[in-house]
Design an enzyme around this catalytic site. Sequence first.
Site, mmCIF file in Angstrom:
data_model
loop_
_atom_site.group_PDB
_atom_site.id
_atom_site.type_symbol
_atom_site.label_atom_id
_atom_site.label_comp_id
_atom_site.label_asym_id
_atom_site.label_seq_id
_atom_site.Cartn_x
_atom_site.Cartn_y
_atom_site.Cartn_z
ATOM 1 N N PRO A 98 0.834 -1.209 0.000
ATOM 2 C CA PRO A 98 0.000 0.000 0.000
ATOM 3 C C PRO A 98 0.864 1.253 0.000
ATOM 4 O O PRO A 98 1.816 1.362 0.773
ATOM 5 C CB PRO A 98 -0.796 -0.126 1.307
ATOM 6 C CG PRO A 98 0.056 -0.980 2.190
ATOM 7 C CD PRO A 98 0.763 -1.932 1.271
ATOM 8 N N MET A 99 0.538 2.190 -0.897
ATOM 9 C CA MET A 99 1.295 3.439 -1.006
ATOM 10 C C MET A 99 0.309 4.572 -1.240
ATOM 11 O O MET A 99 -0.445 4.552 -2.218
ATOM 12 C CB MET A 99 2.299 3.368 -2.165
ATOM 13 C CG MET A 99 3.402 2.350 -1.967
ATOM 14 S SD MET A 99 4.442 2.144 -3.437
ATOM 15 C CE MET A 99 3.434 1.028 -4.420
ATOM 16 N N GLN A 152 -7.083 -1.173 2.051
ATOM 17 C CA GLN A 152 -6.522 -0.756 3.337
ATOM 18 C C GLN A 152 -7.162 0.525 3.851
ATOM 19 O O GLN A 152 -7.317 1.500 3.114
ATOM 20 C CB GLN A 152 -5.009 -0.539 3.231
ATOM 21 C CG GLN A 152 -4.379 -0.243 4.589
ATOM 22 C CD GLN A 152 -2.910 0.074 4.515
ATOM 23 O OE1 GLN A 152 -2.536 1.177 4.152
ATOM 24 N NE2 GLN A 152 -2.063 -0.895 4.878
ATOM 25 N N CYS A 181 1.718 3.122 9.397
ATOM 26 C CA CYS A 181 2.129 4.415 8.858
ATOM 27 C C CYS A 181 2.862 5.224 9.927
ATOM 28 O O CYS A 181 2.321 5.492 10.992
ATOM 29 C CB CYS A 181 0.919 5.204 8.357
ATOM 30 S SG CYS A 181 1.363 6.838 7.710
ATOM 31 N N ASN A 281 7.992 -7.203 4.539
ATOM 32 C CA ASN A 281 8.136 -5.908 3.872
ATOM 33 C C ASN A 281 9.447 -5.273 4.313
ATOM 34 O O ASN A 281 9.719 -5.166 5.507
ATOM 35 C CB ASN A 281 6.950 -5.017 4.237
ATOM 36 C CG ASN A 281 6.887 -3.717 3.468
ATOM 37 O OD1 ASN A 281 6.147 -2.809 3.836
ATOM 38 N ND2 ASN A 281 7.638 -3.588 2.390
ATOM 39 N N ALA A 305 7.415 -1.614 -2.214
ATOM 40 C CA ALA A 305 6.796 -0.300 -2.365
ATOM 41 C C ALA A 305 7.687 0.612 -3.189
ATOM 42 O O ALA A 305 7.504 0.769 -4.393
ATOM 43 C CB ALA A 305 6.510 0.304 -0.985
ATOM 44 N N GLU A 306 8.685 1.212 -2.560
ATOM 45 C CA GLU A 306 9.506 2.234 -3.209
ATOM 46 C C GLU A 306 10.175 1.729 -4.485
ATOM 47 O O GLU A 306 10.220 2.435 -5.491
ATOM 48 C CB GLU A 306 10.568 2.746 -2.231
ATOM 49 C CG GLU A 306 10.024 3.587 -1.098
ATOM 50 C CD GLU A 306 9.410 4.897 -1.572
ATOM 51 O OE1 GLU A 306 9.900 5.448 -2.577
ATOM 52 O OE2 GLU A 306 8.439 5.357 -0.951
#
Length: 425
Positions: A98-99, A152, A181, A281, A305-306
Amino acid sequence: MNKPKPLLSPLFHLNQLPKPLFSNPMALTHSDPPPNADADHLLCSIPQQNQEEHSSSSLDETPPSIVSPGKYLIGLSRFERAWAHWTKLGRPKFIVAPMVDNSELPFRMLCRKYGAEAAYTPMLHSRIFTENPKYRSEEFSTCKEDRPLFVQFCANDPDTLLEAARRVESYCDYVDINLGCPQRIARRGYYGAFLMDNLPLVKSLVEKLASNLNVPVSCKIRVFPKLEDTLKYAKMLEDAGCSLLAVHGRTRDEKDGKKFRADWNAIKAVKNELRIPVLANGNIRHMEDVQNCLEETGADGVLSAETLLENPALFAGFRTADWVADNEEDFVDGKLDQADLVVEYLKLCEKYPVPWRMIRSHVHKMLGDWFRLQPQVREDLNAQSRLTFEFLYSLVDRLRELGVRVPLHQNYTSAAKDSAEVIAI
């Protein structure tokens, strides 16, 4: 190595077809707003084709009440149910994390074409999602090929979270609670990793969903500085009804992924402690990292993610030049580059409309290396008060005309195998 999948079939939109909108001013982002933010918040387009295929269901409708409790908190069999559900989905190992503003539908579909086997939506704010139809229409969309899918939410109120979750449970495979987060906006809003200071509240959020939804509940967390605290936390989530746990191997204070390495040993300890699927992750730069992470942690899947933002073809075995420098003889030009991926992404955006701010962000991420070679092209992009597809396609053409090309690389053996398969066909 996973071979790229063909482009996907037409949009199946679960919302009523939206007009161009401005997003709710309380919509959440983790970064500073881009220049020309008003124009960037407009939807990029409205799909004109296949409108007859749009679902008559709408997220704006009040969700039906659920009389019976959810399926995933019924005695000891809930562990078997958790694994049966994961197995039914194919036990995906390569997953888009999730981003915020970055794991939207077109980007998920691009990653799926290049090997991703499941994906999370961006984090959605549960209260705004329940109260604001415009926010729902802009920030959440999906289609029939967009599965397996985690939706999410961030939340700090169980009833509000349940109301939001009921609106999406028919369109996803898990409803996920963001407990990881670490950004300042999460501190201000009292959600994400800052709920680690209030574990009874976290427990109540999980229990509320697990007792009332007909899809399983998943959670995404960060680790505590002390391993024993992390294990107690993970076990509490499992006992509360969590059916899948994604563990980011950094603490709440370790925000910089380049400065702090994720702790795979902590993830391994969580995996060994729990009886539900566990995802890892952190520290994923290419497929070699993916395989090492799976082996070292024992996790059931890996989130990225990144790295995906720069290279959406990561899970198909492609890597950027940064990660071939030490082993150049083992890698060759994969006959794919980030400009190719940008063009594919833009075509998906024309099919699946999203706000321009998301498109602008992805173009900057994917073409970052290219812009460093031709910074004036980046300046021209930044100067645009209102983006268009015509401008963005021409921007890619301009980079190519200037002689810029930064290839993605493949392992020599994998590239040779793909070439042989093409010749055989």
